[in-house]
Scaffold this active site. Structure first.
Site, mmCIF file in Angstrom:
data_model
loop_
_atom_site.group_PDB
_atom_site.id
_atom_site.type_symbol
_atom_site.label_atom_id
_atom_site.label_comp_id
_atom_site.label_asym_id
_atom_site.label_seq_id
_atom_site.Cartn_x
_atom_site.Cartn_y
_atom_site.Cartn_z
ATOM 1 N N GLU A 91 0.866 -1.177 0.000
ATOM 2 C CA GLU A 91 0.000 0.000 0.000
ATOM 3 C C GLU A 91 0.906 1.232 0.000
ATOM 4 O OE1 GLU A 91 -3.263 0.620 -0.086
ATOM 5 O OE2 GLU A 91 -4.246 -1.284 0.423
ATOM 6 N N HIS A 132 -4.070 -2.896 -8.196
ATOM 7 C CA HIS A 132 -5.350 -3.365 -7.676
ATOM 8 C C HIS A 132 -6.429 -3.256 -8.761
ATOM 9 C CE1 HIS A 132 -8.070 -3.408 -3.835
ATOM 10 N NE2 HIS A 132 -8.164 -4.507 -4.544
ATOM 11 N N ASP A 142 -6.986 1.981 -8.055
ATOM 12 C CA ASP A 142 -5.630 2.244 -7.568
ATOM 13 C C ASP A 142 -4.651 1.222 -8.154
ATOM 14 O OD1 ASP A 142 -7.122 0.406 -5.726
ATOM 15 O OD2 ASP A 142 -5.230 0.339 -4.631
HETATM 16 ZN ZN LIG Z 1 -6.178 -1.149 -3.368
#
Ligand SMILES: [Zn+2]
Length: 254
Positions: A91, A132, A142
């Site tokens: 992330e 993603h 994203d």
């Molecule tokens: Zn994501």
């Protein structure tokens, strides 16, 4: 000079499980939250990930590689669902990678972190370095159109189609065949399982099972948008041009 600093930030929740399948995929996300909020949600909440990468290049390690994080959700890549089971997730702190550029120090650290992960998991081939949005089209956008995929590919992380020749624009069915050859899912539908929580596949969007709400159909145009977000970020999304077709043919080739 190294841009990457790894800090321990061991998960505090039970939102993960032991891994039973070999790792063969690397999934990149933007957080849509600042660093403090990202760490809080991913360490204490119902979702989790292996690394959170701050804007200054500090990587916070939450999970071991041998643990499955809950970052991809309902997902499919190269015909196989449940990408979490066999992926490492990163992330990257950015409030919206479709709007905001990724800072230089963060990209340099990301390249180092991905290189480390690829070295540890040689099963992650270039095709399996994904966003993603690639594995959950329409549902996720994203790490966004500002994400430096080309820069990563030049550093040996993932793929970038170089020198693709324009090709005639094909039918929707032809586009879909090429998208799937690249790894993208077929058209499908999903909905929210109100009883168990989370999203599930809905085989017949016209007749969702009891307790499933918010059914959404994911069409070829949605899947093409995901492809363009990754490989043709300045395109008018959802419409194939001769250039899109060239990129598709280039990336679909084995
Ligand atoms: Zn994501």
């Amino acid at each position: 000079m190294t841009a990457l600093h790894i800090r321990d930030a061991r998960i505090a929740s039970a939102s993960f499980r032991p891994r039973t399948e070999a790792v063969d995929t690397l999934v990149l996300h933007h957080t849509a939250l600042d660093l403090a909020a990202s760490l809080k949600v991913l360490r204490e909440g119902a979702v989790s990930v292996h690394f959170v990468l701050a804007e200054d290049g500090t990587a916070y390690k939450l999970l071991e590689d041998g643990e499955v994080g809950w970052h991809a959700g309902l997902s499919m890549w190269r015909g196989r669902p449940d990408v979490n089971a066999r992926s490492i997730g990163i992330e990257i702190v950015n409030l919206d990678g479709n709007l905001h550029a990724y800072p230089r120090a963060q990209v340099a650290a990301l390249i180092e972190l991905c290189t480390l992960i690829l070295r540890r998991h040689p099963g992650i081939g270039p095709r399996n370095v994904v966003g993603h949005s690639d594995i959950a089209p329409r549902r996720k956008v994203d790490p966004g159109r500002r994400f430096p995929w080309q820069r990563l590919a030049e550093a040996g992380i993932g793929r970038w189609p170089g020198g693709a020749e324009p090709r005639p624009v094909g039918s929707e069915a032809e586009v879909q065949v090429l998208l799937e050859a690249c790894g993208y899912p077929p058209p499908h539908a999903f909905g929210r399982d109100e009883r168990r929580g989370g999203n599930i596949w809905v085989p017949d969007a016209a007749r969702p099972p009891p307790g499933v709400t918010g059914v959404e159909r994911v069409t070829t145009a949605d899947i093409l948008r995901a492809f363009q977000l990754h490989y043709q970020p300045r395109a008018r999304a959802g419409r194939a041009t001769a250039h899109t077709m060239g990129l598709l043919h280039c990336l679909a080739a084995p």
